[in-house]
Scaffold this active site. Sequence first.
Site, short mmCIF file in Angstrom:
data_model
loop_
_atom_site.label_atom_id
_atom_site.label_comp_id
_atom_site.label_asym_id
_atom_site.label_seq_id
_atom_site.Cartn_x
_atom_site.Cartn_y
_atom_site.Cartn_z
CD GLU A 65 -73.22 56.99 0.89
OE1 GLU A 65 -74.25 56.66 0.29
OE2 GLU A 65 -72.26 57.57 0.34
CG HIS A 116 -89.07 74.97 21.53
ND1 HIS A 116 -89.78 75.63 22.50
CD2 HIS A 116 -87.96 75.72 21.31
CE1 HIS A 116 -89.15 76.73 22.85
NE2 HIS A 116 -88.03 76.81 22.14
CE LYS A 168 -77.96 52.44 -5.19
NZ LYS A 168 -76.69 52.90 -5.78
#
Length: 426
Positions: free
Chosen positions: A276, A297, A413
Amino acid sequence: MIKVDLQHSGLSIADLNEAKVKKVHEMIINKSGKGNDFLGWIEWPKTFDKKEYEEMKKVASSLRNKIDVLVTVGIGGSYLGIRAADEMIRGINHSDKVQVIYAGHTMSSTYVAQLSEYLKGKKFGICVISKSGTTTEPGIAFRALEKQLIEQVGVEASKELIVAVTDSSKGALKTLADNKGYPTFVIPDDIGGRFSVLTPVGIFPLLVAGVNTDNIFAGAIKAMDELVQGDLTNEAYKYAAARNALYNAGYKAEALVAYELQMQYTAEWWKQLFGESEGKDNKGLYPTSMIFSTDLHSLGQWVQEGARNVLFETVIKVKEPVANMLVEADTDNYDGLNYLSGKSFHEINSTAIEGVIDAHVNTGKMPNIVLEFDKMNDVQFGYLVYFFEIAVAMSGYLLEVNPFDQPGVEVYKYNMFKLLGKPGVK
């Protein structure tokens, strides 16, 4: 308490642009850069409200004695720092009195329904954290949890089991809490969410959990006192300048690598802090994370032989384990691992770190920055929070962006609110 080792990074001190570091340091100290109204975190470990802190201790102690489970409701900076601290300090499979679990960080109906089922019949409390009280994820989660708690214990009893951390005087959550008689603590106006773990946002839930928050502050103060130099003798600035140099050399992503499972959410917190703060104006390293040896792995092949000049690693190396065990000898030795008998798990883990760095750097040509930590405890957590916060301020300004805003998150948003039919959104 954190030493930056650049011997595997391919960088020299001359690559780190110390002259610009000194200029940015003056910007930070004089509060003359972009976003300077969100620099309250710089002095916070020494200047926080001691009276409010003592009140938090009283309320937290009372709540702790009444519950077995604390549900913290929040997202982003109101979630990640709490979980990072709790898991790094208390561990993942601890047996302490109060279990901390999380809500409001997802809109998954399955998660919320399963959480509700888990809480049935349990003595639980709620700490809801939101500056405005209108953030979607924690808002809808709190509605459900508050209703369930009231149904289980009644309205009056619930007033002693719900605490809000929010604005000092305004906002939906502050209004709700005052109207219903829930205690409230303050999110400072000059500290952004991703920098807020040392404020009541993180400190109150950790007090309920039984964490020694005095020690967290002691670690942060130690970092404040040590990380004062305006040049590359400042370890946080050295880290910031090194990652900036690799970015300028064409690298696009940084992976924070930890070899301790209980630091997984420290890495998640770090991702928000750097993502951010830097990801704007079409700039910034993409922050990702890996837990080794687990991810060796799965992602180890890519790291060793995948695309080059894209990713570099920043490796957290913990010198002292919280607990240790020895590998015991087995009479039959079916697995052929008796050569490890008598060695400690930490010794094997530490040896793996050295071997992996050698493989990734010398064979894989993958730059590595190494951050050496003393141990995983409350003091170290406070120190690392301040270390990374001052580092990201330097790093963001070196990148010539505002490290303290996040305008890009408003786009999704808006689209979500429009699709959901939020009043006033067209």
